[in-house]
Design a protein around this motif. Sequence first.
Motif, PDB file in Angstrom:
ATOM      1  N   GLY A 127       0.811  -1.229   0.000  1.00  0.00           N
ATOM      2  CA  GLY A 127       0.000   0.000   0.000  1.00  0.00           C
ATOM      3  C   GLY A 127       0.843   1.278   0.000  1.00  0.00           C
ATOM      4  N   GLY A 128       2.149   1.134   0.056  1.00  0.00           N
ATOM      5  CA  GLY A 128       3.017   2.322   0.029  1.00  0.00           C
ATOM      6  C   GLY A 128       3.117   3.012   1.382  1.00  0.00           C
ATOM      7  N   ASP A 129       2.657   2.331   2.453  1.00  0.00           N
ATOM      8  CA  ASP A 129       2.675   2.969   3.772  1.00  0.00           C
ATOM      9  C   ASP A 129       3.972   2.727   4.543  1.00  0.00           C
ATOM     10  OD1 ASP A 129       0.114   3.873   3.328  1.00  0.00           O
ATOM     11  OD2 ASP A 129      -0.744   1.958   3.977  1.00  0.00           O
ATOM     12  N   TRP A 130       4.731   1.776   4.116  1.00  0.00           N
ATOM     13  CA  TRP A 130       6.042   1.552   4.747  1.00  0.00           C
ATOM     14  C   TRP A 130       7.039   2.430   3.994  1.00  0.00           C
ATOM     15  CZ3 TRP A 130       7.651  -2.282   8.505  1.00  0.00           C
ATOM     16  CH2 TRP A 130       9.047  -2.309   8.718  1.00  0.00           C
ATOM     17  N   LYS A 131       7.623   3.358   4.698  1.00  0.00           N
ATOM     18  CA  LYS A 131       8.532   4.288   4.011  1.00  0.00           C
ATOM     19  C   LYS A 131       9.989   3.942   4.337  1.00  0.00           C
ATOM     20  CE  LYS A 131       5.113   7.184   2.836  1.00  0.00           C
ATOM     21  NZ  LYS A 131       4.269   6.707   1.766  1.00  0.00           N
TER      22      LYS A 131
END
Length: 536
Positions: A127-131
């Motif tokens: 989801g692109g939430d881990w940066k």
Amino acid sequence: MALKKINPIETVAWRKLQEHYQDIKEKKMVDMFQEDGERVNKFHVEWDKFYLDYSKNRLDDTTKKLLLELCEEVDLKDAIQKQFRGEVINATENRAVAHTRLRAQQKTKEVEAALEKMKVFSEKLIGGDWKGATGKSIQHVVNIGVGGSDLGSQMVLDALAAYQNQLQVHFVSNIDGDHVNEVLKKIDAERTVFIVVSKSFSTQETLSNATTIKNWLIDKGFTEKDINQHFVAVSACNEKAKNFGILEENIFPMWDWVGGRFSLWSAVGLAICCGIGYQNFTEMLDGARKMDEHFEKNSFDQNIPVLLALISIWYNNFFLTETEAVIPYSQYLQKFIPYLQQGVMESNGKNIDRSGKKVSYQTGNVIWGEPGTNAQHAFFQLIHQGTKLVPCDFIGFNNSVHGNKGHHHKLMANFFAQTQAFLSGKSQATIEEEIKELSLEEQERIKAYKCFEGNKPTNTLLIERLTPETLGSLLAMYEHKLFVQGIIWNIYSYDQWGVELGKQLASKIYQQLETREINTDLDASTRRLLQQFLTK
Ligand SMILES: O=P(O)(O)OC[C@H]1O[C@](O)(CO)[C@@H](O)[C@@H]1O
């Protein structure tokens, strides 16, 4: 309770099978089909989305009856129950064997918790939430592991490439620095998460590769703190993973009771969750569970893994075949064979029985293969006309993943044609018809070369479609097959002491290469080779 220790060759069934082999060894399968109109009905199993035809084998009713009697005599039922109860059946390592627990309907709390952690992590990544440390979302995942900490995830992601999301998953396994270098060329450090997978967290390959990658990040200006956002681990040795610098919250569990080569169902499969999503991962677990239930509950004469194991033993121990080929008619299953090789050969490549004595019969088969139709153009010549008998498993699918019927029908036409050719060969009359235009002299000269004797055994496994679920069932099927063989051979399938010696010697030789001081107690050949290596 320990596994029973029954020498298979001392059973009545084994002796009868030896006698029976004398009756059957010259028999032609084509004649057996002629003699018994019910052969296909008797020698097939239809289960869930699988159809197994084992009628194209050099066996008859008596063979099957005796092989099933062998199962009774070695008390296979008891061994299966012990495995499903998670008993300490890996006696040489004093460990339980309970990988089936990872896919059971009722999971233990620790398994549930690990799955939840995998779900949360993989969903954050997808989801692109881990940066990453520089605030960028993740595009690449690199699995750093070897053997069971590498092969399973790699194979599944290849097999289910049609389900792949936008994350690109890479694998670094070999200690050969070229491997890690090539992977590093493909990734963007700021957008990459590395999963260090090692049950023991002491495997040389994995730790060396992980260290190289860590240093690569440091060279790029990453601090130790930055690296925390790019490294996670899967291990049964928390402390070692923490010492390596991985945050406790980023360590996924592994357990003693899961062997490396049976571990893709655990957090070792984290790369799978990342690449194809958690839902597909759980569907694979469901497929494996269905096969577990089939294996545990079905009577042996209708039990796919048991029947495949028995057929394999029939050839290995009575026909004395040396190898077995597995030919999946799916390009997606290209990595299936290396995966199976570890499972089968690391498990059953043993020569000491459960009583501690050297076996006097053949154990583990050599497994090899390649997807059809490529295999046909590589090594089928040897199976058709060579001097060795190579029993084969043909794995095909009713429906293709891509839906292109034209291609699929051509592929499957080859699939069916090959097993037909292995069965029937080519009759003298057909050969004569084919070469009738040639001069009589030329006909005489060429005839023998055109001969296909046939009578080459195959199992045909037809599966509805390659999906996460059916793949799970297929993998579990081979796991159970090798387990049954290990039980009958009276060996311990779940240890792997055989890989230790090479590791120990490599570490000593490494020291010598680094110091350039070659030990005088080395054998002459190795000493000379090391000198040769160091001179150039
Ligand atoms: O996960 P680890 O402990 O790094 O081990 C990797 C592999 O090494 C072996 O122990 C030996 O090759 C395998 O059984 C295992 O899958």
